[in-house]
Motif scaffolding. Structure first.
Motif, PDB file in Angstrom:
ATOM      1  N   ASP A   1      70.071  42.366 -34.062  1.00 22.29           N
ATOM      2  CA  ASP A   1      69.289  43.479 -33.528  1.00 22.29           C
ATOM      3  C   ASP A   1      67.898  43.546 -34.165  1.00 22.29           C
ATOM      4  O   ASP A   1      67.433  44.611 -34.562  1.00 22.29           O
ATOM      5  CB  ASP A   1      70.046  44.799 -33.697  1.00 22.29           C
ATOM      6  N   GLY A   2      67.250  42.383 -34.283  1.00 20.96           N
ATOM      7  CA  GLY A   2      65.881  42.313 -34.772  1.00 20.96           C
ATOM      8  C   GLY A   2      65.718  42.264 -36.278  1.00 20.96           C
ATOM      9  O   GLY A   2      64.603  42.152 -36.776  1.00 20.96           O
ATOM     10  N   LYS A   3      66.809  42.340 -37.039  1.00 23.55           N
ATOM     11  CA  LYS A   3      66.731  42.347 -38.508  1.00 23.55           C
ATOM     12  C   LYS A   3      67.347  41.069 -39.072  1.00 23.55           C
ATOM     13  O   LYS A   3      68.477  40.719 -38.745  1.00 23.55           O
ATOM     14  CB  LYS A   3      67.490  43.562 -39.044  1.00 23.55           C
ATOM     15  N   VAL A   4      66.602  40.379 -39.937  1.00 19.22           N
ATOM     16  CA  VAL A   4      67.113  39.166 -40.587  1.00 19.22           C
ATOM     17  C   VAL A   4      68.187  39.584 -41.595  1.00 19.22           C
ATOM     18  O   VAL A   4      67.943  40.390 -42.481  1.00 19.22           O
ATOM     19  CB  VAL A   4      65.995  38.391 -41.311  1.00 19.22           C
ATOM     20  N   VAL A   5      69.408  39.055 -41.409  1.00 16.10           N
ATOM     21  CA  VAL A   5      70.514  39.406 -42.302  1.00 16.10           C
ATOM     22  C   VAL A   5      70.972  38.222 -43.155  1.00 16.10           C
ATOM     23  O   VAL A   5      71.736  38.403 -44.094  1.00 16.10           O
ATOM     24  CB  VAL A   5      71.728  39.977 -41.524  1.00 16.10           C
TER      25      VAL A   5
ATOM     26  N   VAL B   1      79.091  40.568 -28.161  1.00 21.39           N
ATOM     27  CA  VAL B   1      77.817  40.119 -28.732  1.00 21.39           C
ATOM     28  C   VAL B   1      77.098  39.205 -27.749  1.00 21.39           C
ATOM     29  O   VAL B   1      77.722  38.579 -26.901  1.00 21.39           O
ATOM     30  CB  VAL B   1      78.005  39.369 -30.069  1.00 21.39           C
ATOM     31  N   THR B   2      75.796  39.176 -27.888  1.00 20.22           N
ATOM     32  CA  THR B   2      74.967  38.214 -27.176  1.00 20.22           C
ATOM     33  C   THR B   2      74.373  37.311 -28.244  1.00 20.22           C
ATOM     34  O   THR B   2      73.675  37.785 -29.138  1.00 20.22           O
ATOM     35  CB  THR B   2      73.833  38.924 -26.408  1.00 20.22           C
ATOM     36  N   ILE B   3      74.698  36.023 -28.170  1.00 21.66           N
ATOM     37  CA  ILE B   3      74.219  35.079 -29.180  1.00 21.66           C
ATOM     38  C   ILE B   3      73.205  34.134 -28.542  1.00 21.66           C
ATOM     39  O   ILE B   3      73.492  33.521 -27.511  1.00 21.66           O
ATOM     40  CB  ILE B   3      75.378  34.260 -29.785  1.00 21.66           C
TER      41      ILE B   3
ATOM     42  N   GLY C   1      69.471  30.414 -44.856  1.00 22.74           N
ATOM     43  CA  GLY C   1      69.799  29.301 -45.741  1.00 22.74           C
ATOM     44  C   GLY C   1      71.284  29.119 -45.957  1.00 22.74           C
ATOM     45  O   GLY C   1      71.898  29.831 -46.731  1.00 22.74           O
ATOM     46  N   GLY C   2      71.873  28.163 -45.263  1.00 26.24           N
ATOM     47  CA  GLY C   2      73.297  27.867 -45.433  1.00 26.24           C
ATOM     48  C   GLY C   2      74.173  28.631 -44.459  1.00 26.24           C
ATOM     49  O   GLY C   2      73.762  29.631 -43.885  1.00 26.24           O
ATOM     50  N   VAL C   3      75.385  28.124 -44.305  1.00 27.37           N
ATOM     51  CA  VAL C   3      76.343  28.760 -43.399  1.00 27.37           C
ATOM     52  C   VAL C   3      76.903  30.005 -44.100  1.00 27.37           C
ATOM     53  O   VAL C   3      77.369  29.922 -45.232  1.00 27.37           O
ATOM     54  CB  VAL C   3      77.499  27.789 -43.055  1.00 27.37           C
ATOM     55  N   PRO C   4      76.844  31.163 -43.435  1.00 27.53           N
ATOM     56  CA  PRO C   4      77.396  32.373 -44.052  1.00 27.53           C
ATOM     57  C   PRO C   4      78.921  32.284 -44.150  1.00 27.53           C
ATOM     58  O   PRO C   4      79.556  31.557 -43.395  1.00 27.53           O
ATOM     59  CB  PRO C   4      76.972  33.490 -43.108  1.00 27.53           C
ATOM     60  N   THR C   5      79.498  33.036 -45.071  1.00 23.49           N
ATOM     61  CA  THR C   5      80.955  33.060 -45.189  1.00 23.49           C
ATOM     62  C   THR C   5      81.549  33.845 -44.029  1.00 23.49           C
ATOM     63  O   THR C   5      80.878  34.682 -43.413  1.00 23.49           O
ATOM     64  CB  THR C   5      81.395  33.730 -46.502  1.00 23.49           C
ATOM     65  N   LYS C   6      82.801  33.576 -43.746  1.00 25.53           N
ATOM     66  CA  LYS C   6      83.491  34.298 -42.675  1.00 25.53           C
ATOM     67  C   LYS C   6      83.521  35.788 -42.996  1.00 25.53           C
ATOM     68  O   LYS C   6      83.316  36.626 -42.110  1.00 25.53           O
ATOM     69  CB  LYS C   6      84.912  33.746 -42.516  1.00 25.53           C
ATOM     70  N   ALA C   7      83.746  36.136 -44.265  1.00 26.41           N
ATOM     71  CA  ALA C   7      83.785  37.549 -44.672  1.00 26.41           C
ATOM     72  C   ALA C   7      82.448  38.237 -44.416  1.00 26.41           C
ATOM     73  O   ALA C   7      82.411  39.396 -43.985  1.00 26.41           O
ATOM     74  CB  ALA C   7      84.167  37.655 -46.144  1.00 26.41           C
ATOM     75  N   LYS C   8      81.367  37.527 -44.652  1.00 22.95           N
ATOM     76  CA  LYS C   8      80.024  38.075 -44.418  1.00 22.95           C
ATOM     77  C   LYS C   8      79.815  38.361 -42.935  1.00 22.95           C
ATOM     78  O   LYS C   8      79.340  39.424 -42.551  1.00 22.95           O
ATOM     79  CB  LYS C   8      78.972  37.101 -44.942  1.00 22.95           C
ATOM     80  N   VAL C   9      80.229  37.410 -42.093  1.00 19.07           N
ATOM     81  CA  VAL C   9      80.092  37.582 -40.644  1.00 19.07           C
ATOM     82  C   VAL C   9      80.956  38.760 -40.177  1.00 19.07           C
ATOM     83  O   VAL C   9      80.520  39.575 -39.360  1.00 19.07           O
ATOM     84  CB  VAL C   9      80.465  36.290 -39.888  1.00 19.07           C
ATOM     85  N   GLU C  10      82.170  38.854 -40.701  1.00 20.94           N
ATOM     86  CA  GLU C  10      83.047  39.980 -40.336  1.00 20.94           C
ATOM     87  C   GLU C  10      82.399  41.305 -40.705  1.00 20.94           C
ATOM     88  O   GLU C  10      82.500  42.277 -39.969  1.00 20.94           O
ATOM     89  CB  GLU C  10      84.407  39.828 -41.015  1.00 20.94           C
ATOM     90  N   GLY C  11      81.721  41.341 -41.840  1.00 21.25           N
ATOM     91  CA  GLY C  11      81.022  42.552 -42.259  1.00 21.25           C
ATOM     92  C   GLY C  11      79.919  42.934 -41.299  1.00 21.25           C
ATOM     93  O   GLY C  11      79.749  44.114 -40.960  1.00 21.25           O
ATOM     94  N   TRP C  12      79.155  41.947 -40.834  1.00 20.72           N
ATOM     95  CA  TRP C  12      78.089  42.229 -39.876  1.00 20.72           C
ATOM     96  C   TRP C  12      78.643  42.808 -38.595  1.00 20.72           C
ATOM     97  O   TRP C  12      78.050  43.684 -37.992  1.00 20.72           O
ATOM     98  CB  TRP C  12      77.320  40.957 -39.521  1.00 20.72           C
ATOM     99  N   LEU C  13      79.775  42.272 -38.152  1.00 21.57           N
ATOM    100  CA  LEU C  13      80.320  42.661 -36.849  1.00 21.57           C
ATOM    101  C   LEU C  13      81.175  43.910 -36.899  1.00 21.57           C
ATOM    102  O   LEU C  13      81.634  44.383 -35.868  1.00 21.57           O
ATOM    103  CB  LEU C  13      81.115  41.491 -36.249  1.00 21.57           C
TER     104      LEU C  13
ATOM    105  N   LYS D   1      70.736  36.412 -33.049  1.00 21.67           N
ATOM    106  CA  LYS D   1      69.987  35.162 -32.903  1.00 21.67           C
ATOM    107  C   LYS D   1      70.320  34.270 -34.089  1.00 21.67           C
ATOM    108  O   LYS D   1      70.322  34.728 -35.229  1.00 21.67           O
ATOM    109  CB  LYS D   1      68.482  35.434 -32.870  1.00 21.67           C
ATOM    110  N   VAL D   2      70.621  33.008 -33.802  1.00 25.87           N
ATOM    111  CA  VAL D   2      70.829  32.018 -34.857  1.00 25.87           C
ATOM    112  C   VAL D   2      69.577  31.152 -34.866  1.00 25.87           C
ATOM    113  O   VAL D   2      69.244  30.507 -33.868  1.00 25.87           O
ATOM    114  CB  VAL D   2      72.099  31.165 -34.616  1.00 25.87           C
ATOM    115  N   LEU D   3      68.878  31.180 -35.992  1.00 28.76           N
ATOM    116  CA  LEU D   3      67.627  30.444 -36.126  1.00 28.76           C
ATOM    117  C   LEU D   3      67.892  29.090 -36.764  1.00 28.76           C
ATOM    118  O   LEU D   3      68.483  29.015 -37.838  1.00 28.76           O
ATOM    119  CB  LEU D   3      66.653  31.230 -37.016  1.00 28.76           C
TER     120      LEU D   3
END
Length: 77
Positions: free
Chosen positions: A56-60, A31-33, A63-75, A4-6
């Motif tokens: 999956d229900g957890k705020v990760v 993914v389901t966005i 504030g601000g656009v995450p870095t591409k590396a951060k998103v890759e880590g999540w996925l 979810k993108v808030l």
């Protein structure tokens, strides 16, 4: 993976959604966005600055656009 993108629809929120979608497609991750734009719903996650990202229900992220590396880590988990 349920993501979810808030955010209320600002440019950063749209960029965050696009970045997550792009990284997911590149990595071949299913993914389901969903966008959450209602302020009451955003605050129910405890997020006070947008964009926020919930996986999956957890705020990760908040504030601000995450870095591409951060998103890759999540996925990659």
């Amino acid at each position: 993976m349920d993501i979810k993108v808030l955010g209320t629809g600002c440019a950063n929120c749209k960029n965050t959604l696009a970045l997550i979608d792009q990284v997911a497609k590149t990595k071949g991750v299913s993914v389901t966005i969903n966008k959450v734009e209602e302020l009451r719903d955003i605050m129910s996650y405890g997020v006070m600055s947008t964009p926020g990202v919930v996986i999956d229900g957890k705020v990760v992220h908040a504030g601000g656009v995450p870095t591409k590396a951060k998103v890759e880590g999540w996925l990659s988990t």
